[in-house]
Design a protein around this motif. Sequence first.
Motif, PDB file in Angstrom:
ATOM      1  N   TYR A  31       0.999  -1.056   0.002  1.00 61.90           N
ATOM      2  CA  TYR A  31       0.035  -0.089  -0.071  1.00 61.90           C
ATOM      3  C   TYR A  31       1.004   1.175   0.036  1.00 61.90           C
ATOM      4  CZ  TYR A  31      -4.340  -2.618   0.888  1.00 61.90           C
ATOM      5  OH  TYR A  31      -5.373  -3.811   0.715  1.00 61.90           O
ATOM      6  N   TYR A  32       1.932   1.382   0.728  1.00 61.09           N
ATOM      7  CA  TYR A  32       2.776   2.269   0.787  1.00 61.09           C
ATOM      8  C   TYR A  32       3.527   2.520  -0.554  1.00 61.09           C
ATOM      9  CZ  TYR A  32       2.689   2.598   6.032  1.00 61.09           C
ATOM     10  OH  TYR A  32       2.316   2.933   7.114  1.00 61.09           O
ATOM     11  N   LEU A  33       4.027   1.569  -1.300  1.00 61.48           N
ATOM     12  CA  LEU A  33       4.546   1.852  -2.525  1.00 61.48           C
ATOM     13  C   LEU A  33       3.458   2.387  -3.568  1.00 61.48           C
ATOM     14  CD1 LEU A  33       6.658  -1.662  -2.745  1.00 61.48           C
ATOM     15  CD2 LEU A  33       7.310   0.849  -2.686  1.00 61.48           C
ATOM     16  N   VAL A  34       2.313   1.781  -3.534  1.00 61.07           N
ATOM     17  CA  VAL A  34       1.192   2.025  -4.292  1.00 61.07           C
ATOM     18  C   VAL A  34       1.141   3.680  -4.374  1.00 61.07           C
ATOM     19  CG1 VAL A  34      -1.316   2.084  -5.058  1.00 61.07           C
ATOM     20  CG2 VAL A  34       0.235  -0.229  -4.838  1.00 61.07           C
ATOM     21  N   GLY A  35       0.995   4.021  -2.909  1.00 63.51           N
ATOM     22  CA  GLY A  35       0.455   5.340  -2.633  1.00 63.51           C
ATOM     23  C   GLY A  35       1.530   6.198  -2.845  1.00 63.51           C
ATOM     24  N   ALA A  36       2.684   5.722  -2.689  1.00 56.94           N
ATOM     25  CA  ALA A  36       4.080   6.823  -3.039  1.00 56.94           C
ATOM     26  C   ALA A  36       4.138   7.049  -4.755  1.00 56.94           C
ATOM     27  CB  ALA A  36       5.263   5.745  -2.361  1.00 56.94           C
ATOM     28  N   SER A  37       3.807   5.556  -5.367  1.00 55.53           N
ATOM     29  CA  SER A  37       3.856   5.982  -6.719  1.00 55.53           C
ATOM     30  C   SER A  37       2.995   6.749  -7.386  1.00 55.53           C
ATOM     31  CB  SER A  37       4.086   4.572  -7.688  1.00 55.53           C
ATOM     32  OG  SER A  37       2.978   3.745  -7.226  1.00 55.53           O
ATOM     33  N   SER A  38       1.492   6.654  -6.742  1.00 49.13           N
ATOM     34  CA  SER A  38       0.693   7.610  -7.345  1.00 49.13           C
ATOM     35  C   SER A  38       0.729   9.046  -6.908  1.00 49.13           C
ATOM     36  CB  SER A  38      -0.769   7.131  -6.800  1.00 49.13           C
ATOM     37  OG  SER A  38      -0.803   6.893  -5.534  1.00 49.13           O
ATOM     38  N   ALA A  39       1.353   9.157  -5.828  1.00 48.21           N
ATOM     39  CA  ALA A  39       1.625  10.479  -5.434  1.00 48.21           C
ATOM     40  C   ALA A  39       2.826  11.068  -6.353  1.00 48.21           C
ATOM     41  CB  ALA A  39       2.209  10.591  -3.786  1.00 48.21           C
ATOM     42  N   LEU A  40       3.616  10.460  -6.674  1.00 48.93           N
ATOM     43  CA  LEU A  40       4.715  10.861  -7.420  1.00 48.93           C
ATOM     44  C   LEU A  40       4.110  11.338  -8.717  1.00 48.93           C
ATOM     45  CD1 LEU A  40       7.878   8.628  -6.666  1.00 48.93           C
ATOM     46  CD2 LEU A  40       7.635  11.044  -6.338  1.00 48.93           C
ATOM     47  N   LEU A  41       3.293  10.343  -9.478  1.00 47.86           N
ATOM     48  CA  LEU A  41       2.676  10.564 -10.773  1.00 47.86           C
ATOM     49  C   LEU A  41       1.910  11.702 -10.593  1.00 47.86           C
ATOM     50  CD1 LEU A  41       1.244   6.967 -11.930  1.00 47.86           C
ATOM     51  CD2 LEU A  41       2.683   8.478 -13.078  1.00 47.86           C
ATOM     52  N   ALA A  42       1.320  11.994  -9.690  1.00 49.50           N
ATOM     53  CA  ALA A  42       0.182  13.286  -9.446  1.00 49.50           C
ATOM     54  C   ALA A  42       1.364  14.559  -9.465  1.00 49.50           C
ATOM     55  CB  ALA A  42      -0.401  13.468  -8.172  1.00 49.50           C
ATOM     56  N   LEU A  43       2.538  14.340  -8.685  1.00 50.74           N
ATOM     57  CA  LEU A  43       3.325  15.409  -8.741  1.00 50.74           C
ATOM     58  C   LEU A  43       3.916  15.923 -10.163  1.00 50.74           C
ATOM     59  CD1 LEU A  43       5.280  14.911  -5.555  1.00 50.74           C
ATOM     60  CD2 LEU A  43       3.669  16.891  -5.792  1.00 50.74           C
ATOM     61  N   TYR A  44       4.261  14.669 -10.677  1.00 51.83           N
ATOM     62  CA  TYR A  44       4.772  14.735 -11.982  1.00 51.83           C
ATOM     63  C   TYR A  44       3.727  15.333 -13.016  1.00 51.83           C
ATOM     64  CZ  TYR A  44       6.739  13.198 -16.913  1.00 51.83           C
ATOM     65  OH  TYR A  44       7.203  13.177 -17.876  1.00 51.83           O
ATOM     66  N   ASN A  45       2.741  14.927 -12.901  1.00 49.91           N
ATOM     67  CA  ASN A  45       1.358  15.498 -13.958  1.00 49.91           C
ATOM     68  C   ASN A  45       1.383  17.146 -13.518  1.00 49.91           C
ATOM     69  OD1 ASN A  45       0.952  13.422 -15.258  1.00 49.91           O
ATOM     70  ND2 ASN A  45      -0.764  12.621 -13.743  1.00 49.91           N
ATOM     71  N   LEU A  46       1.540  17.294 -12.348  1.00 51.99           N
ATOM     72  CA  LEU A  46       1.358  18.961 -12.097  1.00 51.99           C
ATOM     73  C   LEU A  46       2.434  19.664 -12.432  1.00 51.99           C
ATOM     74  CD1 LEU A  46       0.518  19.085  -7.959  1.00 51.99           C
ATOM     75  CD2 LEU A  46      -0.740  20.121 -10.008  1.00 51.99           C
ATOM     76  N   ALA A  47       3.711  19.109 -12.339  1.00 50.52           N
ATOM     77  CA  ALA A  47       4.858  19.663 -12.826  1.00 50.52           C
ATOM     78  C   ALA A  47       4.730  20.009 -14.527  1.00 50.52           C
ATOM     79  CB  ALA A  47       6.124  19.199 -12.677  1.00 50.52           C
TER      80      ALA A  47
END
Length: 51
Positions: A31-47
């Motif tokens: 769950y941590y890995l999935v959460g972290a990867s989705s958070a990174l994807l969201a940040l990447y999309n924002l950037a």
Amino acid sequence: MKDVWVNAIQTGYRDYEESIKAKEKRKKLVYYLVGASSALLALYNLAVGII
């Protein structure tokens, strides 16, 4: 003979509990890995959206 059976049952139960705890830890890790990867994807999309 009864003591041997009781001992075996207790040991088996302890192993069973340990395996459940290990599985829960693994689930949390997933769950941590999935959460972290989705958070990174969201940040990447924002950037990308800002640039």
